[in-house]
Enzyme design. Structure first.
Site, short mmCIF file in Angstrom:
data_model
loop_
_atom_site.label_atom_id
_atom_site.label_comp_id
_atom_site.label_asym_id
_atom_site.label_seq_id
_atom_site.Cartn_x
_atom_site.Cartn_y
_atom_site.Cartn_z
N GLY A 164 -7.15 1.09 10.27
CA GLY A 164 -8.16 0.35 9.52
C GLY A 164 -8.38 0.86 8.11
CG PHE A 165 -10.87 2.47 7.00
CD1 PHE A 165 -11.51 1.68 6.05
CD2 PHE A 165 -11.23 2.36 8.33
CE1 PHE A 165 -12.52 0.80 6.43
CE2 PHE A 165 -12.24 1.48 8.73
CZ PHE A 165 -12.88 0.70 7.77
N GLY A 166 -7.06 3.86 4.91
CA GLY A 166 -6.23 4.95 4.42
C GLY A 166 -7.08 6.19 4.24
N GLY A 167 -6.42 7.31 4.02
CA GLY A 167 -7.13 8.54 3.65
C GLY A 167 -7.87 9.24 4.78
CG MET A 176 -5.98 -3.91 8.07
SD MET A 176 -7.08 -2.67 7.37
CE MET A 176 -5.90 -1.35 7.04
CG HIS A 190 0.91 -1.38 10.77
ND1 HIS A 190 0.21 -0.23 10.45
CD2 HIS A 190 0.56 -1.67 12.05
CE1 HIS A 190 -0.53 0.13 11.48
NE2 HIS A 190 -0.35 -0.73 12.46
CG ASP A 196 -1.07 -0.65 6.37
OD1 ASP A 196 -0.65 -0.47 7.52
OD2 ASP A 196 -0.95 0.18 5.46
N GLY A 224 0.28 6.92 2.72
CA GLY A 224 -0.51 6.17 1.75
C GLY A 224 -1.11 7.07 0.69
CG MET A 237 -3.40 -2.36 11.96
SD MET A 237 -3.84 -1.27 10.61
CE MET A 237 -2.72 -1.89 9.37
CG HIS A 245 3.63 0.96 6.24
ND1 HIS A 245 4.21 0.86 7.49
CD2 HIS A 245 2.29 0.94 6.44
CE1 HIS A 245 3.25 0.79 8.41
NE2 HIS A 245 2.07 0.83 7.80
CG MET A 303 -1.63 3.38 14.81
SD MET A 303 -1.07 3.12 13.11
CE MET A 303 -2.43 3.81 12.16
CB SER A 328 0.91 3.01 3.43
OG SER A 328 -0.06 2.01 3.67
CG ASP A 388 0.59 4.10 9.48
OD1 ASP A 388 0.15 4.69 8.49
OD2 ASP A 388 0.47 2.87 9.66
N GLY A 389 -0.59 7.56 9.32
CA GLY A 389 -1.98 8.00 9.22
C GLY A 389 -2.09 9.49 8.97
N GLY A 390 -2.63 9.86 7.81
CA GLY A 390 -2.83 11.27 7.49
C GLY A 390 -1.55 12.05 7.31
C1 DX5 Z 1 -4.13 2.67 8.40
C2 DX5 Z 1 -2.81 2.10 7.95
C3 DX5 Z 1 -1.98 3.10 7.24
C4 DX5 Z 1 -2.63 3.68 6.02
C5 DX5 Z 1 -2.20 5.12 5.97
O1 DX5 Z 1 -4.73 1.85 9.32
O2 DX5 Z 1 -2.05 1.61 9.04
O3 DX5 Z 1 -0.69 2.59 6.94
O4 DX5 Z 1 -2.28 3.05 4.82
O5 DX5 Z 1 -2.88 5.76 4.94
P1 DX5 Z 1 -2.87 7.35 4.81
O6 DX5 Z 1 -1.44 7.78 4.69
O7 DX5 Z 1 -3.67 7.57 3.56
O8 DX5 Z 1 -3.52 7.90 6.03
ZN ZN Z 2 0.11 1.10 8.59
#
Ligand code: DX5
Ligand code: ZN
Length: 217
Positions: free
Chosen positions: A142-145, A37, A66, A35, A197, A68, A33, A137, A8, A175-177
């Site tokens: 909304g956020f990475g990490g 938003m 993706h 994102d 990501g 959002m 990927h 999801m 991502s 997607d996510g974590g």
């Molecule tokens: C979050 C995004 C993800 C994000 C994942 O809303 O849709 O694609 O980049 O980031 P990680 O892998 O760090 O959770």
């Molecule tokens: Zn995503």
């Protein structure tokens, strides 16, 4: 079957996007990927089409886009113009999901429906044969990490059953974590596609991390 790996770009170094994309191009990644938003559907704003145009030109990997955003159907032409492989729209953002899915397919892209952590898999029973993939999801978007939500594993197993029962050809993307540890458990539960990501871009050696994710089983 090895999982499809989609790093991502949200977690990349935005001051050096070209360098980051070249790293992905040379890696074992299958897709890139992206994102998008809008600050309305999710409490954050990421990148828009003026940034994504050069990203798309530099990427040699198919784009997994993706969205959002509310009313994603307004941007089918723009996503198509990027040459996107998949267009992922949220179930929660589309009151007329069946129409949007058809429009994405007519535009020549693979339609993907995405569900938030609180949206049950069972709600997909009437659309599962019409989509090429479901994005589950595993964090609130909304956020990475963010930290992986454990209940996602049960949702992936439920979705695998729904797909098998209905004869749908849909892939399961998460997607996510996602990291090497959660990724291994997701693959065991039936996931086909892993988005990652932070696990990739914040690792000491992103290329090696992508290789390790690709070889999870
Ligand atoms: C979050 C995004 C993800 C994000 C994942 O809303 O849709 O694609 O980049 O980031 P990680 O892998 O760090 O959770
Ligand atoms: Zn995503």
């Amino acid at each position: 079957m090895k999982p499809i790996i989609a790093p991502s770009l949200l977690s990349a170094d935005f001051a050096h996007l070209a360098r980051e994309i070249e790293m992905i191009n040379r890696s074992d990644a299958d897709w890139l990927h992206i994102d998008v938003m809008d600050g309305v559907f999710v409490p954050n704003i990421s990148m828009g089409f003026p940034v994504l145009k050069p990203v798309a030109e530099l990427s040699e990997k198919p784009l997994d886009v993706h969205l959002m955003i509310v009313q994603p159907e307004k941007f089918i032409d723009e996503v198509k113009a990027l040459g996107a492989h998949t267009m992922n729209v949220h179930y929660e953002a589309c009151p007329h999901l069946h129409r949007v899915i058809q429009q994405i397919r007519e535009a020549g892209m693979e339609p993907v429906v995405t569900i938030n952590p609180a949206t049950p898999v069972a709600l997909l029973s009437d659309i599962i044969r019409d989509v090429d993939m479901v994005l589950v999801m595993s964090v609130n978007p909304g956020f990475g990490g963010q930290q992986f939500i454990e209940h996602t594993l049960e949702k992936v197993r439920q979705l695998r059953r729904l797909i098998d029962e209905t004869g749908s050809k849909a892939l399961i993307e998460v997607d996510g974590g996602v990291n090497l540890e959660t990724g291994a458990r997701l693959v065991a539960a039936g996931a086909d596609v892993l988005v990652a990501g932070n696990a990739v871009f914040r690792s000491p050696n992103p290329t090696e991390t992508i290789h390790a994710l690709k070889n999870l089983r």
